[in-house]
Design an enzyme around this catalytic site. Structure first.
Site, PDB file in Angstrom:
ATOM      1  N   CYS A 139      47.811 -36.842  14.452  1.00 60.03           N
ATOM      2  CA  CYS A 139      47.191 -37.603  15.436  1.00 60.03           C
ATOM      3  C   CYS A 139      47.889 -37.667  16.503  1.00 60.03           C
ATOM      4  O   CYS A 139      47.166 -37.639  17.763  1.00 60.03           O
ATOM      5  CB  CYS A 139      46.457 -38.437  14.862  1.00 60.03           C
ATOM      6  SG  CYS A 139      45.006 -39.999  15.430  1.00 60.03           S
ATOM      7  N   CYS A 153      48.002 -43.204  17.332  1.00 70.88           N
ATOM      8  CA  CYS A 153      48.247 -44.489  17.596  1.00 70.88           C
ATOM      9  C   CYS A 153      49.675 -44.382  17.531  1.00 70.88           C
ATOM     10  O   CYS A 153      50.864 -44.173  16.753  1.00 70.88           O
ATOM     11  CB  CYS A 153      48.320 -45.118  15.652  1.00 70.88           C
ATOM     12  SG  CYS A 153      46.653 -45.851  15.896  1.00 70.88           S
ATOM     13  N   CYS A 204      40.102 -44.136   9.401  1.00 69.17           N
ATOM     14  CA  CYS A 204      41.669 -44.330  10.202  1.00 69.17           C
ATOM     15  C   CYS A 204      41.198 -45.635   9.955  1.00 69.17           C
ATOM     16  O   CYS A 204      39.961 -46.222  10.551  1.00 69.17           O
ATOM     17  CB  CYS A 204      40.837 -43.810  11.424  1.00 69.17           C
ATOM     18  SG  CYS A 204      42.334 -44.219  13.083  1.00 69.17           S
ATOM     19  N   GLN A 247      32.854 -50.159  26.581  1.00 68.87           N
ATOM     20  CA  GLN A 247      34.155 -51.103  25.738  1.00 68.87           C
ATOM     21  C   GLN A 247      34.057 -50.703  24.670  1.00 68.87           C
ATOM     22  O   GLN A 247      33.140 -50.703  23.533  1.00 68.87           O
ATOM     23  CB  GLN A 247      34.318 -51.816  26.356  1.00 68.87           C
ATOM     24  CG  GLN A 247      34.195 -52.415  27.954  1.00 68.87           C
ATOM     25  CD  GLN A 247      35.780 -52.412  28.237  1.00 68.87           C
ATOM     26  OE1 GLN A 247      36.299 -51.525  27.409  1.00 68.87           O
ATOM     27  NE2 GLN A 247      36.008 -52.345  28.869  1.00 68.87           N
ATOM     28  N   TYR A 305      32.582 -49.778  39.634  1.00 67.14           N
ATOM     29  CA  TYR A 305      32.803 -48.992  39.048  1.00 67.14           C
ATOM     30  C   TYR A 305      32.209 -49.794  37.543  1.00 67.14           C
ATOM     31  O   TYR A 305      32.679 -50.072  36.506  1.00 67.14           O
ATOM     32  CB  TYR A 305      34.307 -49.327  38.334  1.00 67.14           C
ATOM     33  CG  TYR A 305      35.343 -48.734  39.525  1.00 67.14           C
ATOM     34  CD1 TYR A 305      35.223 -47.461  39.901  1.00 67.14           C
ATOM     35  CD2 TYR A 305      36.141 -49.384  40.594  1.00 67.14           C
ATOM     36  CE1 TYR A 305      35.941 -46.479  41.004  1.00 67.14           C
ATOM     37  CE2 TYR A 305      36.853 -48.722  41.431  1.00 67.14           C
ATOM     38  CZ  TYR A 305      36.838 -47.684  42.006  1.00 67.14           C
ATOM     39  OH  TYR A 305      37.618 -46.962  42.761  1.00 67.14           O
ATOM     40  N   GLU A 310      28.275 -46.960  40.263  1.00 71.58           N
ATOM     41  CA  GLU A 310      29.105 -46.644  39.470  1.00 71.58           C
ATOM     42  C   GLU A 310      28.435 -44.709  39.831  1.00 71.58           C
ATOM     43  O   GLU A 310      28.071 -44.533  40.283  1.00 71.58           O
ATOM     44  CB  GLU A 310      28.322 -47.167  38.384  1.00 71.58           C
ATOM     45  CG  GLU A 310      28.402 -45.921  37.075  1.00 71.58           C
ATOM     46  CD  GLU A 310      29.918 -45.557  36.659  1.00 71.58           C
ATOM     47  OE1 GLU A 310      30.480 -46.779  36.387  1.00 71.58           O
ATOM     48  OE2 GLU A 310      29.577 -44.169  36.054  1.00 71.58           O
ATOM     49  N   CYS A 312      43.139 -50.503  32.554  1.00 72.04           N
ATOM     50  CA  CYS A 312      43.636 -50.762  30.926  1.00 72.04           C
ATOM     51  C   CYS A 312      44.632 -49.693  31.381  1.00 72.04           C
ATOM     52  O   CYS A 312      45.415 -49.108  30.783  1.00 72.04           O
ATOM     53  CB  CYS A 312      42.381 -49.424  30.540  1.00 72.04           C
ATOM     54  SG  CYS A 312      42.304 -48.083  31.597  1.00 72.04           S
TER      55      CYS A 312
HETATM   56  N1  SAH Z   1      32.870 -52.333  33.902  1.00 70.17           N
HETATM   57  C1  SAH Z   1      32.851 -50.892  33.066  1.00 70.17           C
HETATM   58  C2  SAH Z   1      32.736 -49.400  33.084  1.00 70.17           C
HETATM   59  C3  SAH Z   1      34.342 -49.286  33.346  1.00 70.17           C
HETATM   60  S1  SAH Z   1      34.807 -47.880  33.111  1.00 70.17           S
HETATM   61  C4  SAH Z   1      32.521 -51.881  31.812  1.00 70.17           C
HETATM   62  O1  SAH Z   1      33.208 -52.546  31.801  1.00 70.17           O
HETATM   63  O2  SAH Z   1      32.588 -51.396  30.593  1.00 70.17           O
HETATM   64  C5  SAH Z   1      35.419 -47.192  34.549  1.00 70.17           C
HETATM   65  C6  SAH Z   1      33.953 -46.733  34.688  1.00 70.17           C
HETATM   66  O3  SAH Z   1      34.057 -45.681  36.294  1.00 70.17           O
HETATM   67  C7  SAH Z   1      33.256 -45.398  34.427  1.00 70.17           C
HETATM   68  O4  SAH Z   1      31.984 -45.396  34.132  1.00 70.17           O
HETATM   69  C8  SAH Z   1      33.249 -44.068  35.282  1.00 70.17           C
HETATM   70  O5  SAH Z   1      32.059 -43.591  35.344  1.00 70.17           O
HETATM   71  C9  SAH Z   1      33.706 -44.911  36.582  1.00 70.17           C
HETATM   72  N2  SAH Z   1      33.724 -44.130  37.992  1.00 70.17           N
HETATM   73  C10 SAH Z   1      35.336 -43.420  38.038  1.00 70.17           C
HETATM   74  N3  SAH Z   1      35.176 -42.705  38.698  1.00 70.17           N
HETATM   75  C11 SAH Z   1      34.011 -43.816  39.478  1.00 70.17           C
HETATM   76  C12 SAH Z   1      33.861 -43.329  41.440  1.00 70.17           C
HETATM   77  N4  SAH Z   1      35.117 -42.852  42.200  1.00 70.17           N
HETATM   78  N5  SAH Z   1      33.248 -44.435  41.523  1.00 70.17           N
HETATM   79  C13 SAH Z   1      32.294 -44.967  40.793  1.00 70.17           C
HETATM   80  N6  SAH Z   1      32.679 -44.953  39.505  1.00 70.17           N
HETATM   81  C14 SAH Z   1      33.888 -44.149  38.749  1.00 70.17           C
END
Ligand code: SAH
Length: 467
Positions: free
Chosen positions: A90, A93, A167, A291, A320, A341, A416
């Site tokens: 898999c 993990c 899982c 998340q 983002y 976003e 992350c």
């Molecule tokens: N802050 C949010 C999302 C984080 S994930 C949370 O905690 O849920 C990262 C996000 O960045 C995703 O939604 C993805 O679509 C967006 N993303 C990726 N590349 C990007 C870019 N160049 N400009 C703006 N957003 C982007």
């Protein structure tokens, strides 16, 4: 704050490009080309159409672990625990055979190695119960030579499906629904899709479950649009699992590693689910990023907002922003929030989420974060706090360059992927920002991934040399 700062947007508001360039204050121009999205707005460029899964930031469980297996091989017997039967094939993990205590120590070590050159790394926040935390489960379907239908995950770099029934990190209800769908296929004469020949129908099933609400979304990903006996299938599935809130058919007829295709039909329920985080309710649609570990996300957001040091007077950027979660949770403590976003569906959810939570001081723009910030900087726009939460690849240089020009008092950088975070910290510190501290959170037990928040403070004076 101007009188217009609380301007209400309605579901019907169709914004002209001129209005879309205004802030809630109504008089400041926002970057050209960025769009504040309205719910009726139709799709535009390919870039904006990019499904969330493609740029998703939650670590793909099958990607390379952050901590190398070499470290894992050096484990003492007391650090080991029983192995999962499909762990090797898999690949989800990387730490399945490592005690949870030891996993946390390894992640702490990894983050320290990368971020200690910049600041103090605080102790990692782990989970009390690190099992079954994933609120999103994806299964791929196939059949064996004797016709037995199987569901599970792809063996790394192949189209061979490793059968997975249940899982230890996935939501148990989601696993049960996937097993039952598998059991229904034969009687409904639904063939599984063959990635190599393109023959067959059912490609994937995606299940999402709201941790706080219990609402469940089932997405059936098909290779072509017609599901035979669709209504009976939906009825039978709902009979087995009356707790399902919505069922969606997604059509993905492309030769691609992406799970979801563009076209979707809602065959039961509203087409989205809701969940509650930090007291706010969020609507999540199939393609939006959300998340995967709700328990840890609440802690992560609370810390990020604490580190932002908001007093109610600040102009905040949520870069983002996904479906607007961080910005919406922070909005009550800020003067105004601007979310940016790239994914159109996520922005659409964000707009509705702001409305749902009665946040009138937040606006969302559907744009590339780098381009948006660059134009903010060019137009002399100011911001007090910038939340940054990029995908694994980290921030673009254009974004970082623009942030340095905008000079917020504080940057709260959530990541992350500590490697790209360290790379971006190098740029920001070279341009005068000071790193106050790093706070790791274990949002992905049993995998090699870790989430880290870093707080940076404004440079005393802008050093323009590298800009
Ligand atoms: N802050 C949010 C999302 C984080 S994930 C949370 O905690 O849920 C990262 C996000 O960045 C995703 O939604 C993805 O679509 C967006 N993303 C990726 N590349 C990007 C870019 N160049 N400009 C703006 N957003 C982007």
């Amino acid at each position: 704050m101007s009188k217009n700062s609380g301007r209400k947007y309605t579901e019907r508001s169709r914004l002209t490009s001129k209005r879309s360039r205004q802030t809630p204050e109504g008089n400041r121009r926002m970057p050209e080309g960025s769009r504040r999205i309205s719910i009726e707005r139709k799709q535009t460029s390919d870039k904006q159409r990019k499904p969330a899964d493609e740029s998703r930031r939650s670590p793909d469980r099958r990607k390379r672990p952050v901590v190398s297996s070499a470290q894992e091989n050096g484990l003492k017997k007391s650090d080991r625990q029983p192995i999962c039967p499909v762990m090797k094939k898999c690949g989800g993990c990387q730490y399945r055979n490592v005690t949870y205590e030891r996993q946390l120590a390894m992640k702490q070590e990894q983050v320290s190695k990368l971020l200690q050159p910049f600041c103090r790394v605080y102790p990692i926040a782990g989970m009390e119960d690190p099992y079954h935390y994933r609120n999103k489960v994806h299964a791929v379907f196939d059949h064996l030579k004797d016709g037995t239908i199987i569901s599970g995950v792809y063996e790394e770099k192949t189209h061979r499906v490793v059968p997975v029934d249940d899982c230890l990190v996935e939501d148990e209800k989601a696993d049960a629904i996937i097993r039952d769908i598998r059991g229904m296929l034969r009687s409904f004469k639904i063939k599984t899709y063959d990635e190599d020949t393109g023959y067959g129908l059912l490609r994937h099933v995606l299940v999402r479950r709201g941790f706080a609400t219990g609402q469940i979304m089932v997405v059936l990903v098909l290779g072509s649009p017609i599901l035979p006996s669709k209504n009976n299938f939906v009825q039978a599935l709902r009979k087995l699992h009356p707790e399902i809130s919505t069922i969606i058919i997604n059509v993905n007829n492309k030769k691609t590693s992406m799970v979801l295709g563009e076209k979707e039909t809602v065959v039961y329920g509203k087409g989205y689910i809701e969940d509650v985080l930090c007291g706010q309710t969020f609507r999540i649609s199939s393609k939006s990023f959300y998340q995967v570990n709700s328990v840890q996300t609440e802690k992560l957001y609370a810390k990020a907002i604490e580190l932002a040091g908001l007093s109610g007077k600040e102009r905040v950027i949520d870069a983002y922003c996904g479906i607007g979660t961080i910005g919406i949770c922070a909005a009550a403590r800020a003067r105004e929030v601007i979310g940016v976003e790239l994914n159109r569906d996520a922005v659409r959810d964000a707009v509705r989420n702001a409305k749902r939570n009665e946040k009138k001081n937040i606006l969302f723009y559907n744009a590339d974060a780098g381009e948006f910030m660059t134009q903010m900087a060019a137009q002399g726009e100011q911001a007090d706090v910038v939340f940054v939460d990029p995908p694994r690849s980290g921030c673009s240089e254009a974004f970082l360059r623009a942030v340095v020009r905008v000079r917020p008092a504080r940057i709260v950088y959530i990541s992350c992927y500590p490697e790209t975070q360290a790379r971006d910290l190098k740029y920001l510190t070279a341009n005068g920002f000071r790193v106050q501290g790093a706070y790791p959170y274990d949002c992905f037990p049993f995998t090699g991934h870790v989430e880290t928040i870093v707080q940076l403070n404004k440079p005393k004076q802008l050093q323009t040399a590298n800009i």
